[in-house]
Design an enzyme around this catalytic site. Sequence first.
Site, mmCIF file in Angstrom:
data_model
loop_
_atom_site.group_PDB
_atom_site.id
_atom_site.type_symbol
_atom_site.label_atom_id
_atom_site.label_comp_id
_atom_site.label_asym_id
_atom_site.label_seq_id
_atom_site.Cartn_x
_atom_site.Cartn_y
_atom_site.Cartn_z
ATOM 1 N N THR A 1 0.826 -1.205 0.000
ATOM 2 C CA THR A 1 0.000 0.000 0.000
ATOM 3 C C THR A 1 0.860 1.255 0.000
ATOM 4 O OG1 THR A 1 -1.833 -1.115 1.117
ATOM 5 C CG2 THR A 1 -1.758 1.287 1.278
ATOM 6 N N CYS B 1 -18.670 -7.738 4.013
ATOM 7 C CA CYS B 1 -19.657 -6.943 4.740
ATOM 8 C C CYS B 1 -19.238 -5.484 4.718
ATOM 9 C CB CYS B 1 -19.772 -7.429 6.175
ATOM 10 S SG CYS B 1 -20.543 -9.049 6.330
#
Length: 393
Positions: free
Chosen positions: A74, A327
């Site tokens: 990242t 989710c």
Amino acid sequence: MDNVIYLDNNATTKVAPEVVEAMLPYLSDYYGNPSSMHSFGGDVAAKIKQARENIADLIGAESPDEIVFTSCGTESDGTAIRAAIDSNPLKRHIITSRVEHPAIKNLYETLSKKDYRVTFVPVDGEGRLDMDYFYQNLSEETAIVSLMWANNETGVIFPVEEISREVKSRGVVFHTDAVQAVGKLPMDVKNSGIDMLSLSGHKFHGPKGIGALYIRKGTKFSPFMIGGHQEHGRRGGTENVASIIALGKAAELAKAHLDSNGYESVGRLRDTLEKTLLEQIPQSIVNGDTENRLLNTSSIAFEYVEGEAILLMMNEFGICASSGSACTSGSLEPSHVLRAMGVPYTAAHGSIRFSLSRYTTREEIDVVIDKLPPIIERLRGMSPFWKEAMVGG
């Protein structure tokens, strides 16, 4: 844990024993600062130099000096993209795909709110890039193109070497998030048009918290982490010595595995798992281009069941895998990758990613083949959607 069957290697990998052995002395006995003038620190600096050479060798870089150590993929992604736009302030257009990792996707979405025009290139039902759309949107105003080398969910491989050469010929910076591809595919970046490449150690049996950014010699670059002289002024901060040495060892092992065609055996195990599950479980399909993907990855959609329920029931047998859905804000939504591919909701919700490694055994695959079909059958027996589909069929 002896009872764990780990098929979630695209999430993270086991640290190779040889890697642990290589890094441990630098957490205890050899603690010198590599920037120090004395030999106690100089010996550490020599090991970092060797690690840099190993990474360069793994990806086919021209020079070890093109490798900058970072904390993770990242950080490497963000550093590359921000360096490109900072170096080209008059160019306000950037390109990526609709199926990128959140490290790229979320950064591009943030930049879109700061007056950057963002093009998200679509993919087809097999997860392949719409090349016509891509080239239609590539222009002189483009500051950077960032495309993943291989997709983390489906394993689909993008033709980044081919694309990078065309992009470079138009004077545009090209970056690839190669986190899933490094150590799994042979690479020769020096003969490509790739300007910057991100990688992460924990994806190829190194430790977490260490990554690297390849920066082709001559590429305009402004550092994200400003501080001391470390990494030739491209990334300030005292080096994470033990993890860098571990990364170098992991790269050495990955290169040897690739050179010996070790991933062919991983691919055979993947194919055995996939073929048998598709034969035994009706209305199951593979997500993605089966002819052009990583040998270790299989994303299978089991229609009319929930992926989370599958994972929980497999977990009872020590089987670790990942769901193709997640989710978000309390509501279940299929992954953005599967949505971009147009996978039907009835299949996307029941998608499971199996990702193998060189440590995966045939015995482990046989356990999954034995346990998973009854799990799917049981869940479908409780699913009103399955019952409705069967009545409608």
